[in-house]
Design a protein around this motif. Sequence first.
Motif, PDB file in Angstrom:
ATOM      1  N   ARG A  66      54.296  -7.014  47.854  1.00  0.00           N
ATOM      2  CA  ARG A  66      54.095  -7.935  48.969  1.00  0.00           C
ATOM      3  C   ARG A  66      53.922  -7.161  50.278  1.00  0.00           C
ATOM      4  NH1 ARG A  66      59.423 -11.294  47.831  1.00  0.00           N
ATOM      5  NH2 ARG A  66      60.069  -9.150  47.451  1.00  0.00           N
ATOM      6  N   LYS A  67      53.156  -7.736  51.200  1.00  0.00           N
ATOM      7  CA  LYS A  67      52.835  -7.067  52.455  1.00  0.00           C
ATOM      8  C   LYS A  67      53.563  -7.719  53.629  1.00  0.00           C
ATOM      9  CE  LYS A  67      49.816  -4.320  50.496  1.00  0.00           C
ATOM     10  NZ  LYS A  67      50.045  -2.850  50.377  1.00  0.00           N
ATOM     11  N   VAL A  68      54.050  -6.873  54.527  1.00  0.00           N
ATOM     12  CA  VAL A  68      54.723  -7.320  55.746  1.00  0.00           C
ATOM     13  C   VAL A  68      54.021  -6.690  56.943  1.00  0.00           C
ATOM     14  CG1 VAL A  68      56.885  -7.408  57.039  1.00  0.00           C
ATOM     15  CG2 VAL A  68      56.936  -7.458  54.536  1.00  0.00           C
ATOM     16  N   PRO A  84      45.928 -13.498  58.961  1.00  0.00           N
ATOM     17  CA  PRO A  84      46.461 -14.856  58.825  1.00  0.00           C
ATOM     18  C   PRO A  84      47.702 -14.881  57.945  1.00  0.00           C
ATOM     19  CG  PRO A  84      44.463 -14.589  57.527  1.00  0.00           C
ATOM     20  CD  PRO A  84      44.590 -13.365  58.370  1.00  0.00           C
ATOM     21  N   ARG A  85      48.681 -15.663  58.358  1.00  0.00           N
ATOM     22  CA  ARG A  85      49.938 -15.766  57.622  1.00  0.00           C
ATOM     23  C   ARG A  85      49.693 -16.319  56.225  1.00  0.00           C
ATOM     24  NH1 ARG A  85      54.413 -19.742  60.010  1.00  0.00           N
ATOM     25  NH2 ARG A  85      53.175 -21.238  58.807  1.00  0.00           N
ATOM     26  N   GLY A  86      50.270 -15.659  55.217  1.00  0.00           N
ATOM     27  CA  GLY A  86      50.074 -16.075  53.843  1.00  0.00           C
ATOM     28  C   GLY A  86      48.803 -15.529  53.224  1.00  0.00           C
ATOM     29  N   GLY A  87      48.049 -14.743  53.985  1.00  0.00           N
ATOM     30  CA  GLY A  87      46.835 -14.130  53.457  1.00  0.00           C
ATOM     31  C   GLY A  87      47.125 -12.715  53.005  1.00  0.00           C
ATOM     32  N   GLN A  88      46.567 -11.734  53.724  1.00  0.00           N
ATOM     33  CA  GLN A  88      46.821 -10.340  53.386  1.00  0.00           C
ATOM     34  C   GLN A  88      48.299  -9.991  53.541  1.00  0.00           C
ATOM     35  OE1 GLN A  88      44.722  -7.523  55.817  1.00  0.00           O
ATOM     36  NE2 GLN A  88      45.158  -5.779  54.472  1.00  0.00           N
ATOM     37  N   ALA A  89      48.948 -10.615  54.530  1.00  0.00           N
ATOM     38  CA  ALA A  89      50.370 -10.375  54.764  1.00  0.00           C
ATOM     39  C   ALA A  89      51.176 -11.593  54.332  1.00  0.00           C
ATOM     40  CB  ALA A  89      50.616 -10.088  56.240  1.00  0.00           C
ATOM     41  N   GLN A  90      52.151 -11.357  53.443  1.00  0.00           N
ATOM     42  CA  GLN A  90      53.025 -12.451  53.015  1.00  0.00           C
ATOM     43  C   GLN A  90      54.055 -12.807  54.095  1.00  0.00           C
ATOM     44  OE1 GLN A  90      52.011 -10.056  50.392  1.00  0.00           O
ATOM     45  NE2 GLN A  90      50.557 -11.742  50.229  1.00  0.00           N
ATOM     46  N   ALA A  91      54.347 -11.862  54.985  1.00  0.00           N
ATOM     47  CA  ALA A  91      55.261 -12.122  56.103  1.00  0.00           C
ATOM     48  C   ALA A  91      54.753 -11.388  57.336  1.00  0.00           C
ATOM     49  CB  ALA A  91      56.683 -11.684  55.769  1.00  0.00           C
ATOM     50  N   ILE A  92      54.867 -12.037  58.486  1.00  0.00           N
ATOM     51  CA  ILE A  92      54.418 -11.454  59.751  1.00  0.00           C
ATOM     52  C   ILE A  92      55.566 -11.520  60.753  1.00  0.00           C
ATOM     53  CG2 ILE A  92      52.826 -11.678  61.695  1.00  0.00           C
ATOM     54  CD1 ILE A  92      50.791 -12.860  59.728  1.00  0.00           C
ATOM     55  N   ILE A  93      55.953 -10.356  61.280  1.00  0.00           N
ATOM     56  CA  ILE A  93      57.047 -10.259  62.247  1.00  0.00           C
ATOM     57  C   ILE A  93      56.472  -9.817  63.585  1.00  0.00           C
ATOM     58  CG2 ILE A  93      59.221  -9.115  62.820  1.00  0.00           C
ATOM     59  CD1 ILE A  93      59.467  -8.534  59.757  1.00  0.00           C
ATOM     60  N   VAL A  94      56.700 -10.628  64.613  1.00  0.00           N
ATOM     61  CA  VAL A  94      56.269 -10.284  65.973  1.00  0.00           C
ATOM     62  C   VAL A  94      57.519 -10.091  66.822  1.00  0.00           C
ATOM     63  CG1 VAL A  94      55.050 -11.053  68.047  1.00  0.00           C
ATOM     64  CG2 VAL A  94      54.093 -11.546  65.779  1.00  0.00           C
ATOM     65  N   GLU A  95      57.648  -8.923  67.409  1.00  0.00           N
ATOM     66  CA  GLU A  95      58.765  -8.636  68.311  1.00  0.00           C
ATOM     67  C   GLU A  95      58.272  -8.666  69.747  1.00  0.00           C
ATOM     68  OE1 GLU A  95      61.690  -4.991  69.702  1.00  0.00           O
ATOM     69  OE2 GLU A  95      60.646  -4.836  67.778  1.00  0.00           O
ATOM     70  N   MET A  96      58.921  -9.483  70.572  1.00  0.00           N
ATOM     71  CA  MET A  96      58.587  -9.594  71.992  1.00  0.00           C
ATOM     72  C   MET A  96      59.665  -8.871  72.791  1.00  0.00           C
ATOM     73  SD  MET A  96      56.522 -10.743  74.279  1.00  0.00           S
ATOM     74  CE  MET A  96      56.229 -11.711  75.779  1.00  0.00           C
ATOM     75  N   HIS A  97      59.318  -7.735  73.351  1.00  0.00           N
ATOM     76  CA  HIS A  97      60.275  -6.883  74.050  1.00  0.00           C
ATOM     77  C   HIS A  97      60.122  -7.119  75.547  1.00  0.00           C
ATOM     78  CE1 HIS A  97      63.037  -3.422  73.935  1.00  0.00           C
ATOM     79  NE2 HIS A  97      62.445  -3.013  75.045  1.00  0.00           N
ATOM     80  N   CYS A  98      61.041  -7.910  76.111  1.00  0.00           N
ATOM     81  CA  CYS A  98      60.881  -8.218  77.529  1.00  0.00           C
ATOM     82  C   CYS A  98      62.177  -8.787  78.105  1.00  0.00           C
ATOM     83  CB  CYS A  98      59.725  -9.195  77.752  1.00  0.00           C
ATOM     84  SG  CYS A  98      59.998 -10.845  77.102  1.00  0.00           S
ATOM     85  N   GLU A  99      62.171  -9.031  79.399  1.00  0.00           N
ATOM     86  CA  GLU A  99      63.359  -9.458  80.128  1.00  0.00           C
ATOM     87  C   GLU A  99      63.539 -10.970  80.138  1.00  0.00           C
ATOM     88  OE1 GLU A  99      66.775  -8.346  82.085  1.00  0.00           O
ATOM     89  OE2 GLU A  99      65.190  -6.911  81.586  1.00  0.00           O
ATOM     90  N   GLU A 127      64.538 -15.792  55.811  1.00  0.00           N
ATOM     91  CA  GLU A 127      64.001 -15.864  54.464  1.00  0.00           C
ATOM     92  C   GLU A 127      62.678 -16.609  54.534  1.00  0.00           C
ATOM     93  OE1 GLU A 127      65.498 -16.769  49.899  1.00  0.00           O
ATOM     94  OE2 GLU A 127      66.705 -17.430  51.616  1.00  0.00           O
ATOM     95  N   THR A 128      61.623 -16.008  53.975  1.00  0.00           N
ATOM     96  CA  THR A 128      60.285 -16.570  54.087  1.00  0.00           C
ATOM     97  C   THR A 128      59.733 -16.961  52.719  1.00  0.00           C
ATOM     98  OG1 THR A 128      59.195 -14.407  53.902  1.00  0.00           O
ATOM     99  CG2 THR A 128      59.836 -15.128  56.113  1.00  0.00           C
ATOM    100  N   ASP A 129      58.738 -17.826  52.739  1.00  0.00           N
ATOM    101  CA  ASP A 129      58.037 -18.265  51.542  1.00  0.00           C
ATOM    102  C   ASP A 129      56.838 -17.343  51.329  1.00  0.00           C
ATOM    103  OD1 ASP A 129      56.398 -19.604  49.638  1.00  0.00           O
ATOM    104  OD2 ASP A 129      57.294 -21.527  50.198  1.00  0.00           O
ATOM    105  N   ASP A 130      56.780 -16.670  50.182  1.00  0.00           N
ATOM    106  CA  ASP A 130      55.698 -15.719  49.923  1.00  0.00           C
ATOM    107  C   ASP A 130      54.330 -16.390  49.860  1.00  0.00           C
ATOM    108  OD1 ASP A 130      57.472 -13.621  49.836  1.00  0.00           O
ATOM    109  OD2 ASP A 130      57.601 -13.554  47.650  1.00  0.00           O
ATOM    110  N   ARG A 131      54.291 -17.679  49.580  1.00  0.00           N
ATOM    111  CA  ARG A 131      53.007 -18.356  49.425  1.00  0.00           C
ATOM    112  C   ARG A 131      52.290 -18.560  50.751  1.00  0.00           C
ATOM    113  NH1 ARG A 131      55.260 -23.526  46.426  1.00  0.00           N
ATOM    114  NH2 ARG A 131      56.731 -23.187  48.149  1.00  0.00           N
ATOM    115  N   ASP A 132      53.039 -18.941  51.781  1.00  0.00           N
ATOM    116  CA  ASP A 132      52.387 -19.240  53.057  1.00  0.00           C
ATOM    117  C   ASP A 132      53.020 -18.523  54.246  1.00  0.00           C
ATOM    118  OD1 ASP A 132      54.782 -20.600  53.312  1.00  0.00           O
ATOM    119  OD2 ASP A 132      53.894 -22.597  53.165  1.00  0.00           O
ATOM    120  N   GLY A 133      54.050 -17.714  54.009  1.00  0.00           N
ATOM    121  CA  GLY A 133      54.663 -16.947  55.086  1.00  0.00           C
ATOM    122  C   GLY A 133      55.558 -17.740  56.006  1.00  0.00           C
TER     123      GLY A 133
END
Length: 270
Positions: A109-111, A141-156, A245-251
């Motif tokens: 699986r891809k993250v 796109p979520r659930g496509g090439q990547a089964q999970a997508i994590i976005v970190e927003m580093h700010c104040e 915890e994420t769903d591998d089918r659609d992320g």
Amino acid sequence: MRILFLGDVVGRAGRAAVQELLPRLREDWRLDFVVVNSENASNGMGLSGNHAKLLLDAGADCLTLGDHAFDQKDMLQFIENEPRIVRPINFAKGAPGRGHRLYTAPGGRKVLVAQVLGQVFMKRPFDDPFSAIEPILKSHPRGGQAQAIIVEMHCEATSEKMAMGHYCDGRASLVVGTHTHIPTADAQILSRGTGYLTDAGMCGDYDSVIGMDKQEPMRRFITGMPKARFTPASGEATLSGVFVETDDRDGQAKSVRMVRIGGCLQPAAP
């Protein structure tokens, strides 16, 4: 997929907490992927190559940085040879390393992990974070090439983090904020299935001022005059972050919970 994100590691105490606790958490919680923000891991300012190796050996699959990405000068070279480290997409044009990467988790699986810097109340004028993250989300796109997508927003600003959460809703599996070192209590799943937490807090000693020994920050607030450098607090650290915890089918996020272990904050296990 079972994913753990840990907030800013601060100094020796934070590194020790990750080294001590993460190996057990990987096993006990059956974690598939672990992301650790480590931009304050080396004396509270940046990340050195040696400390990066310690955190990766402890069980981190990916280390993220932030506005202090290259305070430790050896990271300028180290990041070019270590794909498990991600710096902000919009840090600076020509900065070494990459702001997003696609990783392989158990079972093939891809993250996707992407980090972006906010603009509000930040000391440097970084590029627009929303236009910076848009092409990454569009091409993954979520659930496509990547089964999970994590976005970190580093700010104040909490408002800017919240706006990024809603901007990514339906396209990311998790949007999590870092930078303030103060954990928030708003873990939730947004309306289109994206897990969200405004700030993951820090992995450091909370008997401090945002991870730093109390004496010098308090002196500066009270007198307006600096006397010494900030040094990381060295007491027992609390491991802080978020479990999703994420769903591998659609992320989509199926559950999201805050994590507090050890130190002076109460634990919350998934």
